[in-house]
Design a protein around this motif. Structure first.
Motif, short mmCIF file in Angstrom:
data_model
loop_
_atom_site.label_atom_id
_atom_site.label_comp_id
_atom_site.label_asym_id
_atom_site.label_seq_id
_atom_site.Cartn_x
_atom_site.Cartn_y
_atom_site.Cartn_z
N GLU A 64 58.59 67.75 123.60
CA GLU A 64 60.04 67.68 123.80
C GLU A 64 60.67 69.04 123.46
O GLU A 64 61.51 69.54 124.21
N PRO A 125 66.72 69.13 124.98
CA PRO A 125 65.78 68.41 124.12
C PRO A 125 65.25 69.33 123.01
O PRO A 125 65.09 70.52 123.21
N LYS A 159 67.89 61.38 122.86
CA LYS A 159 67.07 61.87 123.98
C LYS A 159 67.70 61.56 125.34
O LYS A 159 67.00 61.18 126.28
N LEU A 162 66.42 64.10 128.01
CA LEU A 162 64.98 63.92 128.19
C LEU A 162 64.72 62.67 129.04
O LEU A 162 63.95 62.71 130.01
#
Lengths: 299, 220
Positions: A64, A125, A159, A162
């Motif tokens: 990430e 991220p 997130k 992401l």
């Protein structure tokens, strides 16, 4: 004979796996050669390749962060960094302090001010957050900055980008009628690199409205936890409302977010009496204004 | 003692700033009013009244300075009580109706100091919305002037001359971005340690608080 047959098929399976692995390895290698600033753990990529069952494989925190670094590096091409180091340090201290009250206090939280008059902020991220000089100039206190950064920190913690990137990537792979083998490849996290172009484009499209509302709710709470007047974020949104229609540089931000009035209405619904105990928390406007004076006086 | 001295200097500089802002706004409002619309005479009167509380309030309070915000016109989004003080149990002066237009003077936490038809008081900030669209109807004049003031400030900063021609970022700006590793390496150096952030927070008496995240309808 049967045993022979079995071992024969095992050998075939093994070699197919091996070929797939080699192909994947070559792809990763080439990708790394193209983007020399990224290091990838190949062993980990293989492990994920082996265990992949679903279309969207969760990335490890390390992956990430790697993806976030790649996206941030791309976003850095939007405008130069604001040159005053004191301003950069200031925004980093406010942001780092607020991030400490999130569920992910140990990400490599890093903040940057880009020298651009657009009003906007981007969260990548892994904890890389960019704000524009134009955004800072819209704000009137440190509590407002804390609220805005809290909103961005919320995107990282949950997130939002992401997930949007992985969803988008899976959808485009499906649309292209990817074969099973390709699909298997698509599941591997070598796609940390493949996600990059999709990843950067997401910032022009924006997130789901619900993600934005969630980040607003998190931003006011994170600011409150960090000891600030929690009404900084709604105040910033009201200031945004009052310049809408008369100022350039808001277009992208407004296009990629829910209507400002809807965001204020949503906050109005949830910021109830439990916020009254924070009524006397400082908004820290003198320290903020001193820093903004630097932006106005410097070229 | 040292601390006091520093605070005093800060206060003075902020007093200068606000004095400057107020006088600059007044000049702008007057110019705008004289050249554009006689209906603004009322708003000029209001703006003069406005100047007083902000000027007095700034140097008086130290830990909780009242924030001077640019005077602007807001609309009442939901019927709300106009309070004499910025507390829920303060006396109610009147009840403001939905869609009523008011002048906003300053903010203190969740409260906005406003002027509603000659009555000054406090309302919950989230009961207000600010009209962004340029509206030519009477009564929106101060808001427009505040906006042009904002633009003027922006335009006068040396930086914006380079970007004035540009329309700002669009969706397409993100289509073909290439990596800028040099800038990213510089950015990484800006990162600060937790203890530095903590020291910075303590300077302004920012203290950790407990507060759960807000739940809303439809949350998991």
């Amino acid at each position: 004979m049967k045993m022979l047959n079995n071992s024969y098929s095992a050998a075939v399976t093994f070699s197919i796996t091996a070929i797939t692995a080699v192909v994947a390895l070559i792809c990763v290698d080439q990708a790394i050669a193209r983007e020399p600033q990224f290091k990838l753990d190949l062993g980990k990529a293989f492990q994920t390749l082996k265990s992949a069952k679903n279309a969207i494989v969760p990335l490890t925190e390390e992956e990430e962060i790697t993806l976030g670094q790649g996206i941030t590096s791309n976003l850095m091409s939007l405008a130069p960094l604001y040159e005053d180091q004191e301003v950069q340090a200031y925004v980093n201290k406010v942001g780092r302090w607020v991030s400490m009250y999130s569920e992910r206090p140990d990400l490599p939280w890093t903040f940057a001010v880009l020298n651009n008059d657009d009003v906007n902020a981007f969260a990548s991220p892994g904890g890389y957050i960019i704000v524009t000089k134009g955004l800072l100039q819209l704000l009137k206190s440190e509590a407002e900055l804390a609220g805005v950064l809290g909103h961005e920190i919320g995107h990282v913690v949950r997130k939002h980008h992401l997930n949007a990137i992985q969803k988008e990537n899976a959808a485009s792979a499906l649309k292209n009628g990817a074969s099973l083998l390709m699909d298997a490849k698509g599941k591997s996290n070598q796609d940390v690199l493949k996600y990059l172009s999709v990843g950067t484009a997401i910032y022009g499209k924006g997130l789901d409205k619900e993600d934005e509302f969630e980040s607003d709710r998190m931003g006011v709470v994170l600011a409150a936890r960090a000891g600030y007047d929690p009404y900084g974020l709604p105040a910033a949104l009201q200031q945004l409302q009052s310049i809408t229609g008369s100022s350039a540089g808001l277009q992208l931000m407004l296009e990629t977010h829910p209507k400002t009035s809807d965001r204020l209405t949503a906050l109005d619904k949830v910021m109830g009496i439990e916020f009254e105990k924070f009524e006397n928390q400082p908004s820290v406007d003198l320290r903020f204004k001193k820093m903004m004076l630097k932006i106005k006086t410097e070229k | 003692m040292k601390l006091r001295k520093r605070n005093l200097t800060q206060l003075w500089s902020s007093a200068y700033q606000s004095a400057f802002t107020v006088s600059a706004s007044l000049m702008l409002i007057m110019t705008f009013g004289l050249t554009c619309s006689p209906a603004l005479a009322q708003n000029i009167k209001n703006a003069k009244k406005i100047a007083k509380p902000t000027q007095v309030a700034q140097p008086m309070k130290e830990a909780q300075p009242i924030q001077a915000i640019q005077t602007s016109v807001a609309t009442v989004a939901r019927s709300t009580e106009l309070k004499a003080q910025p507390f829920s149990d303060a006396a109610t002066l009147t009840v403001l109706a939905e869609n009523q237009k008011i002048d906003v003077l300053s903010r203190k936490a969740s409260w906005m100091e406003v002027l509603a038809q000659e009555t000054q008081g406090w309302v919950k900030m989230l009961s207000l919305r600010f009209e962004g669209k340029v509206d030519s109807t009477a009564g929106n004049g101060v808001g427009d002037t505040a906006k042009s003031f904002f633009n003027l400030v922006k335009g006068s900063s040396g930086e914006s001359t380079t970007t004035t021609g540009a329309r700002g970022w669009t969706k397409e700006s993100f289509g073909s971005l290439s990596p800028n590793p040099d800038a990213f390496e510089k950015m990484k150096l800006f990162s600060v340690m937790k203890q530095d952030a903590t020291g910075f927070a303590k300077q302004e008496k920012l203290n950790e608080q407990e507060m759960p995240y807000l739940k809303t309808h439809g949350d998991k």
